[in-house]
Design a protein around this motif. Structure first.
Motif, PDB file in Angstrom:
ATOM      1  N   LEU A   1       0.923  -1.131  -0.151  1.00  0.00           N
ATOM      2  CA  LEU A   1      -0.103  -0.059  -0.025  1.00  0.00           C
ATOM      3  C   LEU A   1       0.838   1.308  -0.058  1.00  0.00           C
ATOM      4  N   LEU A   2       1.689   1.231   0.718  1.00  0.00           N
ATOM      5  CA  LEU A   2       2.591   2.586   1.099  1.00  0.00           C
ATOM      6  C   LEU A   2       3.526   2.676  -0.002  1.00  0.00           C
ATOM      7  N   ARG A   3       4.097   1.793  -0.674  1.00  0.00           N
ATOM      8  CA  ARG A   3       4.934   1.977  -1.912  1.00  0.00           C
ATOM      9  C   ARG A   3       4.087   2.456  -3.074  1.00  0.00           C
ATOM     10  N   GLU A   4       2.916   1.628  -3.400  1.00  0.00           N
ATOM     11  CA  GLU A   4       2.020   1.782  -4.457  1.00  0.00           C
ATOM     12  C   GLU A   4       1.511   3.065  -4.415  1.00  0.00           C
ATOM     13  N   VAL A   5       1.058   3.800  -3.290  1.00  0.00           N
ATOM     14  CA  VAL A   5       0.465   5.061  -3.178  1.00  0.00           C
ATOM     15  C   VAL A   5       1.546   5.979  -3.607  1.00  0.00           C
ATOM     16  N   ARG A   6       2.859   5.914  -2.971  1.00  0.00           N
ATOM     17  CA  ARG A   6       3.765   6.719  -3.339  1.00  0.00           C
ATOM     18  C   ARG A   6       4.227   6.934  -4.561  1.00  0.00           C
ATOM     19  N   GLU A   7       4.423   5.692  -5.178  1.00  0.00           N
ATOM     20  CA  GLU A   7       4.775   5.612  -6.604  1.00  0.00           C
ATOM     21  C   GLU A   7       3.631   6.366  -7.657  1.00  0.00           C
ATOM     22  N   GLU A   8       2.224   6.232  -7.156  1.00  0.00           N
ATOM     23  CA  GLU A   8       1.371   6.497  -8.081  1.00  0.00           C
ATOM     24  C   GLU A   8       0.874   7.735  -7.895  1.00  0.00           C
ATOM     25  N   THR A   9       1.066   8.687  -6.669  1.00  0.00           N
ATOM     26  CA  THR A   9       0.401  10.102  -6.217  1.00  0.00           C
ATOM     27  C   THR A   9       1.662  10.824  -5.723  1.00  0.00           C
ATOM     28  N   GLY A  10       2.764  10.258  -5.337  1.00  0.00           N
ATOM     29  CA  GLY A  10       3.781  11.132  -4.677  1.00  0.00           C
ATOM     30  C   GLY A  10       3.368  11.563  -3.212  1.00  0.00           C
ATOM     31  N   TYR A  11       2.373  10.885  -2.713  1.00  0.00           N
ATOM     32  CA  TYR A  11       1.910  11.179  -1.504  1.00  0.00           C
ATOM     33  C   TYR A  11       2.521   9.974  -0.292  1.00  0.00           C
ATOM     34  N   THR A  12       2.926  10.275   0.791  1.00  0.00           N
ATOM     35  CA  THR A  12       3.263   9.494   1.922  1.00  0.00           C
ATOM     36  C   THR A  12       2.011   9.332   2.883  1.00  0.00           C
ATOM     37  N   LEU A  13       1.297   8.193   3.025  1.00  0.00           N
ATOM     38  CA  LEU A  13       0.245   7.966   3.841  1.00  0.00           C
ATOM     39  C   LEU A  13       0.626   8.224   5.343  1.00  0.00           C
ATOM     40  N   THR A  14      -0.059   8.954   6.144  1.00  0.00           N
ATOM     41  CA  THR A  14       0.319   9.132   7.544  1.00  0.00           C
ATOM     42  C   THR A  14      -0.831   8.406   8.521  1.00  0.00           C
ATOM     43  N   SER A  15      -1.955   8.107   7.924  1.00  0.00           N
ATOM     44  CA  SER A  15      -3.087   7.648   8.555  1.00  0.00           C
ATOM     45  C   SER A  15      -3.821   6.757   7.559  1.00  0.00           C
ATOM     46  N   TYR A  16      -4.105   5.683   7.802  1.00  0.00           N
ATOM     47  CA  TYR A  16      -4.822   4.487   6.953  1.00  0.00           C
ATOM     48  C   TYR A  16      -5.367   3.564   7.812  1.00  0.00           C
ATOM     49  N   ARG A  17      -6.366   2.905   6.981  1.00  0.00           N
ATOM     50  CA  ARG A  17      -6.930   1.859   7.809  1.00  0.00           C
ATOM     51  C   ARG A  17      -7.232   0.483   6.843  1.00  0.00           C
ATOM     52  N   TYR A  18      -7.027  -0.531   7.152  1.00  0.00           N
ATOM     53  CA  TYR A  18      -7.290  -1.877   6.259  1.00  0.00           C
ATOM     54  C   TYR A  18      -8.939  -2.383   6.588  1.00  0.00           C
ATOM     55  N   ARG A  19      -9.400  -2.177   5.466  1.00  0.00           N
ATOM     56  CA  ARG A  19     -10.892  -2.212   5.455  1.00  0.00           C
ATOM     57  C   ARG A  19     -11.640  -3.616   5.192  1.00  0.00           C
ATOM     58  N   GLY A  20     -10.948  -4.282   4.272  1.00  0.00           N
ATOM     59  CA  GLY A  20     -11.541  -5.752   3.893  1.00  0.00           C
ATOM     60  C   GLY A  20     -10.428  -6.247   2.943  1.00  0.00           C
ATOM     61  N   ILE A  21     -11.011  -7.612   2.476  1.00  0.00           N
ATOM     62  CA  ILE A  21     -10.205  -8.314   1.419  1.00  0.00           C
ATOM     63  C   ILE A  21     -11.278  -8.508   0.563  1.00  0.00           C
ATOM     64  N   VAL A  22     -10.883  -8.309  -0.847  1.00  0.00           N
ATOM     65  CA  VAL A  22     -11.901  -8.534  -1.959  1.00  0.00           C
ATOM     66  C   VAL A  22     -11.097  -9.720  -2.668  1.00  0.00           C
ATOM     67  N   THR A  23     -11.973 -10.705  -2.937  1.00  0.00           N
ATOM     68  CA  THR A  23     -11.645 -11.874  -4.004  1.00  0.00           C
ATOM     69  C   THR A  23     -12.373 -11.512  -4.944  1.00  0.00           C
ATOM     70  N   PHE A  24     -11.531 -11.167  -6.180  1.00  0.00           N
ATOM     71  CA  PHE A  24     -11.990 -10.519  -7.417  1.00  0.00           C
ATOM     72  C   PHE A  24     -11.872 -11.986  -8.546  1.00  0.00           C
ATOM     73  N   ILE A  25     -12.679 -12.488  -8.872  1.00  0.00           N
ATOM     74  CA  ILE A  25     -12.838 -13.570  -9.879  1.00  0.00           C
ATOM     75  C   ILE A  25     -13.067 -12.858 -11.398  1.00  0.00           C
ATOM     76  N   SER A  26     -12.220 -12.955 -12.299  1.00  0.00           N
ATOM     77  CA  SER A  26     -12.250 -12.392 -13.461  1.00  0.00           C
ATOM     78  C   SER A  26     -13.268 -12.898 -14.450  1.00  0.00           C
ATOM     79  N   GLY A  27     -13.323 -14.264 -14.475  1.00  0.00           N
ATOM     80  CA  GLY A  27     -13.864 -15.006 -15.304  1.00  0.00           C
ATOM     81  C   GLY A  27     -12.963 -15.398 -16.544  1.00  0.00           C
ATOM     82  N   ASN A  28     -11.898 -14.795 -16.417  1.00  0.00           N
ATOM     83  CA  ASN A  28     -10.772 -15.086 -17.549  1.00  0.00           C
ATOM     84  C   ASN A  28      -9.694 -15.854 -17.004  1.00  0.00           C
TER      85      ASN A  28
END
Length: 159
Positions: free
Chosen positions: A50-77
């Motif tokens: 999370l921290l790496r991807e947010v920094r790479e994609e936005t330039g931001y460093t997160l200082t407050s975050y919350r783990y909300r859930g796990i999503v199992t995504f079945i593409s059908g492919n």
């Protein structure tokens, strides 16, 4: 084939930072609006990814975050993705251009009007309800049509 990823909705006032995916070729998210995040690198925890991807994609460093859930995504492919879903309400740093599309602050009450995945509408509702940690399974037909959704192991009615 299974993949591990993170997805984060960064909140500022009553807006989420959304990424309009317009750049990558052969992108499953082409022209969709999603949060920021990406795939795990070797030996990363969900939080490290999370921290790496947010920094790479936005330039931001997160200082407050919350783990909300796990999503199992079945593409059908033939691809299953286990996505760690986060929200963040604290960040610092200067924004940078994203090489995957355009970043835009969007009013939370306008998100449903964007071109988003059907399943994303479900987890936006769960986030708005401030649900505790949840497990959401989304099964697609190989295209953009959601065929099954299960919340915490129980099938949800669609539509």
């Amino acid at each position: 084939m299974a993949k591990l990823s993170t997805l984060c909705y960064i909140q500022r006032n009553q807006q989420y930072l959304m990424l309009h995916r317009t750049v990558k070729k052969n992108d499953v998210n082409k022209d969709k609006w999603i949060g920021v995040g990406g795939h795990f690198e070797e030996d990363e925890s969900p939080e490290e990814c999370l921290l790496r991807e947010v920094r790479e994609e936005t330039g931001y460093t997160l200082t407050s975050y919350r783990y909300r859930g796990i999503v199992t995504f079945i593409s059908g492919n033939g691809i299953t993705e286990y996505m760690s879903l986060f929200t963040a309400d604290g960040f610092e740093g200067d924004p940078v251009p994203c090489d995957e599309g355009e970043l835009e602050w969007v009013d939370i009450d306008k998100i449903q009007e964007l071109n988003i995945w059907e399943g994303d509408k479900i987890f936006f509702r769960l986030l708005a309800e401030d649900r505790e940690f949840f497990s959401l399974k989304l099964v697609y037909d190989g295209h953009d049509r959601l065929v099954t959704a299960m919340l915490d192991g129980k099938e949800m009615k669609l539509g």
